[in-house]
Design a protein around this motif. Structure first.
Motif, PDB file in Angstrom:
ATOM      1  N   ALA C  21       0.830  -1.196   0.000  1.00  0.00           N
ATOM      2  CA  ALA C  21       0.000   0.000   0.000  1.00  0.00           C
ATOM      3  C   ALA C  21       0.865   1.246   0.000  1.00  0.00           C
ATOM      4  CB  ALA C  21      -0.931  -0.006   1.203  1.00  0.00           C
ATOM      5  N   TRP C  22       1.908   1.235   0.793  1.00  0.00           N
ATOM      6  CA  TRP C  22       2.821   2.379   0.820  1.00  0.00           C
ATOM      7  C   TRP C  22       3.424   2.607  -0.557  1.00  0.00           C
ATOM      8  CZ3 TRP C  22       4.715   5.785   4.565  1.00  0.00           C
ATOM      9  CH2 TRP C  22       4.142   5.648   5.840  1.00  0.00           C
ATOM     10  N   ALA C  24       2.358   1.622  -3.426  1.00  0.00           N
ATOM     11  CA  ALA C  24       1.355   2.089  -4.375  1.00  0.00           C
ATOM     12  C   ALA C  24       1.014   3.541  -4.130  1.00  0.00           C
ATOM     13  CB  ALA C  24       0.105   1.222  -4.269  1.00  0.00           C
ATOM     14  N   ALA C  25       0.929   3.883  -2.856  1.00  0.00           N
ATOM     15  CA  ALA C  25       0.599   5.267  -2.525  1.00  0.00           C
ATOM     16  C   ALA C  25       1.677   6.197  -3.041  1.00  0.00           C
ATOM     17  CB  ALA C  25       0.444   5.412  -1.009  1.00  0.00           C
ATOM     18  N   CYS C  26       2.946   5.756  -2.883  1.00  0.00           N
ATOM     19  CA  CYS C  26       4.019   6.586  -3.422  1.00  0.00           C
ATOM     20  C   CYS C  26       3.853   6.724  -4.911  1.00  0.00           C
ATOM     21  CB  CYS C  26       5.381   5.954  -3.125  1.00  0.00           C
ATOM     22  SG  CYS C  26       5.788   5.979  -1.392  1.00  0.00           S
ATOM     23  N   GLN C  28       1.177   6.662  -6.539  1.00  0.00           N
ATOM     24  CA  GLN C  28       0.087   7.599  -6.798  1.00  0.00           C
ATOM     25  C   GLN C  28       0.579   9.020  -6.828  1.00  0.00           C
ATOM     26  OE1 GLN C  28      -3.101   7.027  -7.432  1.00  0.00           O
ATOM     27  NE2 GLN C  28      -2.559   4.896  -7.416  1.00  0.00           N
ATOM     28  N   SER C  29       1.240   9.388  -5.750  1.00  0.00           N
ATOM     29  CA  SER C  29       1.520  10.808  -5.582  1.00  0.00           C
ATOM     30  C   SER C  29       2.765  11.226  -6.334  1.00  0.00           C
ATOM     31  CB  SER C  29       1.673  11.126  -4.101  1.00  0.00           C
ATOM     32  OG  SER C  29       2.602  10.226  -3.537  1.00  0.00           O
ATOM     33  N   GLY C  30       3.714  10.309  -6.415  1.00  0.00           N
ATOM     34  CA  GLY C  30       4.990  10.681  -7.012  1.00  0.00           C
ATOM     35  C   GLY C  30       4.884  10.936  -8.488  1.00  0.00           C
ATOM     36  N   PRO C 236      -7.157  13.108 -10.093  1.00  0.00           N
ATOM     37  CA  PRO C 236      -8.591  13.025  -9.798  1.00  0.00           C
ATOM     38  C   PRO C 236      -8.871  12.929  -8.306  1.00  0.00           C
ATOM     39  CG  PRO C 236      -8.018  11.547 -11.572  1.00  0.00           C
ATOM     40  CD  PRO C 236      -6.731  12.084 -11.039  1.00  0.00           C
ATOM     41  N   GLN C 238      -8.156  14.801  -6.079  1.00  0.00           N
ATOM     42  CA  GLN C 238      -7.153  15.348  -5.175  1.00  0.00           C
ATOM     43  C   GLN C 238      -6.755  16.771  -5.509  1.00  0.00           C
ATOM     44  OE1 GLN C 238      -3.948  13.034  -3.588  1.00  0.00           O
ATOM     45  NE2 GLN C 238      -4.880  11.160  -4.339  1.00  0.00           N
TER      46      GLN C 238
END
Lengths: 306, 324, 573
Positions: C21-22, C24-26, C28-30, C236, C238
């Motif tokens: 999850a981390w 993937a989250a990175c 996402q934002s990166g 999207p 955000q």
């Protein structure tokens, strides 16, 4: 578990011990008798205090909570110990009268759940093949439907009233009780006295009413008390999400208005957000403690009735 | 019941899945109000009736129910979760975008609460009856009684607004181009309050389960015997009991995972966290049919899978449960 | 006894999930999900810490590196076909595009992309001259063909609100190097305000290839326009990132970069402003927040009258609301000042019974709006609607006056007003039951399928119209006319022959003076015959950090979210 309400797969018994052997002392699971009693007593005191508050609300509350008695957003003062809400109603009075609504919703919803759950559980346990199978599948499906959208549908369809809130919560939480009761009935149905009664030609209804029901009653009560705890929390969540009746004065709706009017962004959080949350916690806790104590009482008793 | 065997069990789950899929289709359509506002986007009231009819037709809402249902099933079979009316993009994209955030919250809090709950539960059971046990028990039950959103709101008030040390909302600092460690720290800062809130509220459940489980194995004589032995032996006994007691806990945790997917709705709302939970609520409020269906499905599948997992694990861990 | 592995497995599983999850989250934002190639990434300092992120550049007065604005809800890809809300969606859209005319600070239209325009005497022909040397963000020059194409495109692809505004256009042609002539079928005096100042001009060379405008997302999400800002990044749900167009024909925009951050609700938005995560709110904030914010250091609030309305509606076709005395009594019984003080905390303007906002140039000040409970009671007594059984509630036709008042559950201000109105109407013998409904359900009962021809299913309801309905004073006809095609938002079922006649005249009248007379008459009729009860006009209030950027301009009736706010002071009309 109180707020968790997690259903367990068949055969998993956590709150009731798996066939334990040995002396009755070994079977006394849990804390020593007096400690359990003590915990239950605290719970009882909390609940009694709250019920008393609800009953005596008109005497305890300084104002009528629906009356606008001050300016909006006033901080605590001598006249208003918890200040006023966003349209100038006294928060302390709202809190006290809120006891009525929240407790009523919690107790009645849990009662509804207990009645339905016990009925389903008894039937499913006593007729485990066809009827039981069907019923439990239904229970499974119910437990799987994502409950938030279900809540919204029901709220939209039925309208936002106190009665409907109670109905909705009751419909949501009976499934857990059904499972627990069914487990118990399954084992009870094979006991000697049941076999004996059948041999003597007693009808099913008679067996259920004379031998099964009384013995699950205690378990049912324990479930009811625990369910009340969960119901109170559910009502608060429902109201907070805006799915309850925002015009009712329950603790959850006080928090709803606190949130939509931004109280927790200002100093008002101290007197507008903290007290209702504490009341909800106290009520849920009181019932949970009572339920906990009851359960520990029941377990050895169930073992003893062999 | 267990004697029915694996095949029958799977059939039952498949049936539940099918019913759930169908219910997922019907329920959104039963709701009053219509999604025209979503379909048409801005200022729907300013469109002419012909324009509105065109929008409805384009989105297939005027087809008979059965025809809509057939297309729905067909799409599912192909793995197509549909298109969001509101955002005009494939829903799979939306879910894939939001899923990691929910997983992050749910996974982290599951991890913390599991570790804390198991440890505290085991210790509490071992010290049964003592002040520390009773105190911990009371605290846990009290914690379990607190409303989740309230706790979240308090944390925001305290840490974000009053003290200003943590961000109040979002998963990351918007449109910032942080890299590497900075980015991880940013994510961690934003996730702190939601994860703490969720964990705190999940620990009691695990704790109580673990405690009960241990106690159901322990008898008083056992404890007395254990205490009379030496320190090393006591430690071995402790670990032995803990291992035996984990079965129901594992079951509960496996189930929690499934519910965690939907259960973060409130937390994600309080903290404006862009996860699946918040997506569900937004979709339902805005009657975005396709998004609702898709998220329902994801949630349902998650819960079913975790049920399967729990059913699978439990008998393997606890031989006693095999004889119903 | 396979216990130990299961513990490890579980811990491993949880750990793996979290790590995935981390990661993937990175991811996402990166990785910027869609950045247009060649655009330098991330100008300006990043970070959300206590230090302000936008810094004043001492070089050019007032110029700022970055402004972070907060919005609620997603606006999709912000093209003319995909933006979601009237406000702030349209306003954000118009940061990227220009219209032929533009509202100035007083809410009046001025030439913009049009250097000048002329209307023929019969009101059917508009001749528009374009400003020269305007370029699209991709470098192509703006030509009259773009204007012609824009109008044709909106007329052909009908799922946009711009289509309705152009409905009266019969033909548009290019009549010169920088001139366009638009011909209408029928004279439409509101055309300048409703269409020319409203519609974004889109580039032909980009949109001529687009067959499915609702679904088209542009490469790199660069919405090509002539406006002061260009969308370069969209995450999207955000955030959005705009970059300034340094060659904007009206001057360099004041902020190099504009970032929009999405929040789930107003509480999150305000918290963000307080904790310095954003520099300005692009959504109006509630009255109670205004007070609280003003006491926060460095934060100020731009406030002013806006045109969104708070109203009380009833079904005029059903008893007892079909009785004029009843409607009059309701209007007299409601203490608007009390509503303003208690619910809006002063951040509103008292309602005008004749509909038009007091600050609007079309306001008829001869119309009176009064509160008088005694008079209300007297009127009801005279009409023989009395309380015969002494319970405090009047009866009409043998039935007690106990209507149901609907209120939307997602609008706290309307909910509270409903509670107060219930109190106020009790004083004149009504026993009102307030029912809170979900917004969708409420709208469906009050305005089924958004078509007044479908009738209605309610007794009383809280309601309101958004600003555009006020901005154009002649929209009053849509509220009053009995013909569903004309009175498209007449949700009370009001039908009055005289009103219809005047409204019909208004629709074709060209002469300004006569138009104003007709509008005055309609306002008088509204105040006398009460198709609805006007309560209040909410103020717009926008919080901003004065140390980052303080030159926000408040357009009367529209707020600060406008390109004018981001232009240099002398570039604003």
């Amino acid at each position: 578990m109180t707020g968790s309400g997690i259903p367990l797969p068949e055969g998993a018994q956590v709150s009731a011990p798996i066939e334990a052997t040995g002396t009755w002392r070994q079977r006394l699971i849990g804390v020593r008798a007096d400690s359990t009693f003590f915990i239950g007593l605290i719970g009882l005191l909390l609940v009694s205090g709250l019920i008393l508050t609800a009953v005596l609300a008109p005497l305890l509350a300084p104002y009528d909570p629906t009356e606008r008695v001050g300016l909006p957003f006033m901080p605590p003062s001598a006249a208003h110990p918890l200040g006023t809400n966003d349209i100038g109603q006294d928060l302390a009075s709202e809190l006290i009268y809120g006891t009525r609504v929240s407790l009523t919703v919690g107790i009645v919803a849990a009662a509804v759940a207990m009645v339905i759950g016990t009925a389903v559980g008894v039937l499913a346990g006593f007729y485990p093949r066809l009827v039981g199978s069907l019923l439990m599948r239904f229970v499974d499906v119910l437990l799987i439907i994502p409950f938030l959208p279900l809540l919204i549908i029901l709220a939209a369809y039925l309208g936002r009233s106190l009665f409907n809130t109670i109905l909705i919560i009751g419909i949501l939480i009976w499934a857990g009780t059904a499972r627990v009761i069914r487990s118990q009935v399954l084992s009870l149905a094979h006991r000697d006295y049941v076999t004996a009664a059948r041999a003597l030609g007693a009808s099913d209804a008679r067996i259920i009413s004379r031998h099964i029901l009384p013995r699950v009653l205690l378990l049912g009560i324990s479930q009811f008390v625990q369910a009340t705890s969960g119901a109170i929390l559910l009502e608060a969540s429902l109201s907070f999400l805006g799915l309850g009746d925002p015009l009712q004065k329950s603790w959850g709706s006080i928090l709803y208005w606190a949130q939509v009017r931004g109280a927790f962004l200002t100093d008002a959080w101290l007197w507008w957000v903290v007290p209702p949350g504490l009341m909800i916690g106290a009520a849920a806790l009181g019932f949970a403690l009572m339920g906990f104590a009851l359960e520990h009482r029941i377990n050895p008793q169930l073992q003893a009735t062999r | 019941m267990r004697s029915q065997g694996q095949g029958s069990k799977l059939f039952q789950y498949a049936l539940v899945l099918f019913i759930a899929i169908t219910l997922n289709f019907i329920l959104p359509r039963l709701m009053p109000g219509n999604p025209l506002a979503l379909l048409a986007g801005a200022d729907v009231g300013l469109l002419t009736p012909e324009q509105r009819a065109a929008v409805v037709e384009r989105s297939g809402l005027d087809q008979p129910m059965l025809s809509q249902y057939a297309s729905y099933l067909g799409d599912l079979a192909r793995g197509d979760l549909g298109y969001s009316f509101r955002q005009n993009r494939p829903i799979v994209d939306m879910i894939v975008e939001r899923l990691p955030w929910t997983l992050l919250l749910a996974g982290s809090s599951l991890l913390f609460s599991a570790v804390a709950g198991i440890a505290l539960g085991a210790l509490s059971a071992w010290r049964r009856g003592r002040a520390s046990d009773v105190g911990m028990l009371g605290t846990m039950i009290a914690l379990d009684s607190l409303p989740s959103f309230w706790l979240g709101m308090l944390f925001v008030s305290l840490f974000a607004v009053q003290l200003g040390v943590l961000p109040s909302s979002g998963a990351i600092t918007a449109a910032s181009s942080l890299g590497g460690i900075d980015q991880l720290i940013d994510i961690a800062r934003h996730a702190t309050l939601p994860v703490v809130t969720l964990s705190l509220l999940s620990i009691p459940g695990v704790y109580l389960t673990m405690r009960y489980s241990m106690l159901s194995i322990l008898g008083e004589d056992f404890i007395r015997t254990a205490r009379s032995k030496g320190v090393n032996e006591r430690g071995v006994l402790f670990r032995h009991v803990v291992r035996n007691a984990l079965a129901p806990v594992v079951t509960v945790l496996a189930l929690r995972l499934g519910f965690a997917f939907g259960g973060t709705v409130v937390i994600e709302t309080v903290f404006s966290y862009p996860g699946l939970g918040r997506l569900v609520f937004e979709a339902v409020s805005g009657r975005d049919y396709p998004v609702m269906q898709a998220t329902f499905l994801v949630l349902t599948v998650a819960v079913l899978l975790s049920n399967l997992l729990a059913d699978f694990l439990y008998p393997r861990l606890d031989p006693r449960a095999r004889t119903a | 006894m396979v216990h130990r592995p299961s513990v490890r497995r579980l811990a491993l599983a949880a750990g793996v999930i979290s790590s995935l999850a981390w990661l993937a989250a990175c991811g996402q934002s990166g990785a910027a999900p869609t950045t247009s190639p060649g655009v330098p990434a991330g100008s300006g300092p990043a970070g959300s810490g206590p230090a302000a992120s936008g810094s004043a550049d001492p070089g050019s007065a007032g110029a700022v590196d970055q402004i972070r604005a907060g919005i609620i809800g997603d606006e999709s890809t912000l093209t003319p076909y995909t933006y979601v809300t009237g406000f702030p969606g349209w306003n954000l859209l118009m940061l990227q595009y220009d219209s032929l005319l533009q509202f100035d600070v007083n809410g009046e239209v001025q030439p913009w992309l049009a250097s000048e325009y002329a209307v023929s005497d019969d009101g059917l022909t508009y001749t528009v001259d374009l400003v020269s040397d305007v370029t699209w963000s991709d470098g192509e020059p703006l030509t009259p063909d773009d204007v012609r194409f824009t109008i044709d495109y909106f007329l052909a692809n009908t799922h946009s609100r711009f289509t309705t505004n152009l409905a009266s256009v019969s033909e548009v042609e290019v009549t010169g190097d920088s001139q366009v002539t638009i011909t209408l079928e029928d004279p439409n005096p509101a055309f300048a305000v409703g269409a020319l100042a409203d519609i974004p001009i889109i580039p032909q060379h980009v949109w001529e290839a687009v067959d499915n405008p609702d679904e088209a997302t542009f490469e790199g999400l660069t919405n090509v326009g002539t406006g002061p800002y260009q969308l370069v990044e969209y995450t999207p749900d955000q955030s959005y990132r705009f970059e300034a167009n340094p060659d904007y024909f009206r001057g360099v925009p004041q902020a190099d970069e504009l970032i929009l951050v999405q929040y789930a609700d107003e509480a999150g938005l305000v918290a963000a402003l307080r904790t310095d995560a954003i520099d300005v709110t692009f959504r109006t904030i509630s009255p109670e927040q205004v007070r609280a914010l003003e006491s926060v250091e460095g934060v100020e609030v731009a406030q002013g009258p806006e045109f969104s309305t708070q109203m009380l509606y009833y079904d005029v076709t059903k008893p007892p609301f079909d009785q004029l005395p009843v409607r009059q009594a309701i209007s007299l019984a409601i203490d608007r000042q009390d509503l303003l003080d208690t619910v809006f905390l002063g951040a509103a303007t008292l309602g005008n019974a004749g509909w038009t906002h007091p600050d609007s140039p079309a306001f008829n000040d001869a119309v009176e709006t009064r509160t008088d409970v005694d008079e209300a009671n007297a009127i009801l007594d005279e009409a023989s609607i009395t309380d015969s059984d002494g319970d405090g509630i009047r009866e009409f036709d043998g039935q007690p006056l106990s209507p149901e008042l609907l209120a939307p559950s997602d609008n706290p201000l309307r909910l509270r007003m409903a509670e107060l109105i219930k109190e106020m109407l009790l004083q004149v013998g009504f026993d009102v039951t307030v029912t809170s409904l979900e917004r969708e359900t409420l709208v469906n009962q009050v305005w089924p399928d958004f078509d007044v021809a479908n009738g209605r299913d309610y007794e009383m309801s809280m309601f309101g119209w958004s600003a555009p309905v006020q901005v154009d004073p002649s929209e009053i006809t849509s509220l009053l006319h009995s013909d569903p095609a004309i009175g498209s938002i007449n949700i009370s079922g009001f039908a009055d022959a005289e009103a219809d006649e005047i409204a019909d005249q208004l629709r074709v009248e060209q002469d300004e003076a006569t138009r104003q007379e007709l509008l005055d008459q309609l306002q008088v009729i509204t105040a006398e015959r009460l198709p609805f009860v006007m309560l209040l006009y909410g103020d717009g209030a926008y919080g901003y950090r004065s140390d980052v950027y303080a030159d926000w301009t408040f357009i009367t009736g529209q707020g600060i979210v406008t390109k004018l706010s981001l232009l240099a002071a002398d570039a604003r009309p």
